[in-house]
Design an enzyme around this catalytic site. Structure first.
Site, short mmCIF file in Angstrom:
data_model
loop_
_atom_site.label_atom_id
_atom_site.label_comp_id
_atom_site.label_asym_id
_atom_site.label_seq_id
_atom_site.Cartn_x
_atom_site.Cartn_y
_atom_site.Cartn_z
N LYS A 88 2.36 6.78 -12.69
CA LYS A 88 2.43 6.12 -11.39
C LYS A 88 2.77 4.65 -11.62
O LYS A 88 2.09 3.94 -12.39
CB LYS A 88 1.08 6.27 -10.69
CG LYS A 88 1.12 6.12 -9.19
CD LYS A 88 -0.23 6.53 -8.64
CE LYS A 88 -0.31 6.35 -7.15
NZ LYS A 88 -1.68 6.57 -6.65
C1 E4P Z 1 -1.95 6.95 -3.20
O1 E4P Z 1 -1.53 7.42 -4.22
C2 E4P Z 1 -3.08 6.05 -3.12
O2 E4P Z 1 -3.95 6.33 -4.19
C3 E4P Z 1 -3.90 6.21 -1.88
O3 E4P Z 1 -3.43 7.27 -1.06
C4 E4P Z 1 -4.20 4.97 -1.15
O4 E4P Z 1 -5.04 5.29 -0.07
P1 E4P Z 1 -5.92 4.19 0.69
O5 E4P Z 1 -4.98 3.38 1.52
O6 E4P Z 1 -6.86 4.99 1.53
O7 E4P Z 1 -6.59 3.37 -0.37
#
Ligand code: E4P
Length: 220
Positions: A88
């Site tokens: 990622k």
């Molecule tokens: C995506 O990969 C992120 O880890 C995540 O969905 C972020 O979510 P949040 O905005 O609830 O922190």
């Protein structure tokens, strides 16, 4: 549509995986920190443990470096943990350069922190396996996050990019349903959102009545 769980909590991953509806996991540095995991060895062992729970699923592991060289070094180490690891990478110039490098070297990537269709287009051109548009965080600033999913989907349908839309930052069941209507390839959400998808008061009332009437049938 595939379901990923957005957590680094092993119990939550096991719980949803046991339901037989889990296709992968997304984590991020905040989710890892929430589990109290520190140090490279522990972090890598944690990713391995996640891969062992969700044997067939893609597991997103995020680089912490923000420069190209650091991202490439870290991403290659993360990819070595398990064949299901997806590296990622944040949506920055260095990140896009790193994604291009990973793509050329057979390492799958998830371009994270996508907040515009333009960013998704750039990530697709670099060969990202997934783009992660953050729906809830756009909603939080009074911008329609689902509209972004629709826009990216429309753009991707015009071309033959291999990049899949991984709708992220989903906060409730309607986010998931709208993503399914639009045609997002994958949704990632916390365990609670998945569990909320099961619920309907008429199911509960209907089951209660069936149990009551079933007892009158005297099967034993
Ligand atoms: C995506 O990969 C992120 O880890 C995540 O969905 C972020 O979510 P949040 O905005 O609830 O922190």
């Amino acid at each position: 549509m595939r379901f990923f769980i957005d957590t680094a909590n092993l119990n939550e991953i096991r719980e949803i995986n046991n339901l037989g509806i889990l296709d992968g996991v997304t984590t991020n540095p905040s989710l890892m920190a929430k589990e109290g995991i520190t140090g490279k060895n522990n972090i890598f062992a944690h990713y391995k443990a996640i891969c062992q729970i969700v044997e067939e699923g893609d597991i997103s592991a995020e680089v912490l470096a923000t420069d190209y060289v650091g991202m490439v070094r870290e991403g290659e180490e993360l990819a070595d943990i398990d064949e299901n690891i997806v590296v990622k990478v944040p949506m920055t110039k260095d990140g896009i350069r790193a994604i291009h490098h990973f793509t050329n070297n057979g390492i799958r990537t998830n371009c994270t922190l996508i907040f515009s269709a333009a960013q998704a287009l750039i990530a697709a051109k670099a060969g990202a396996s997934y783009v992660s548009p953050f729906v809830g965080r756009l909603d939080d600033i009074s911008t329609d996050g689902l509209d972004l999913i629709q826009k990216i989907n429309d753009i991707f349908l015009n071309y033959d990019y291999d990049t899949e839309i991984l709708a992220a930052s989903l906060r409730h069941p309607m986010h998931v349903l709208r993503c399914a209507e639009i045609g997002a390839h994958v949704v990632t959400a916390p365990a609670k959102v998945f569990l909320d998808l099961f619920n309907h008061p008429l199911t509960d009332a209907g089951l209660k009545k069936f149990i009551e009437d079933g007892q009158k049938l005297n099967l034993r």
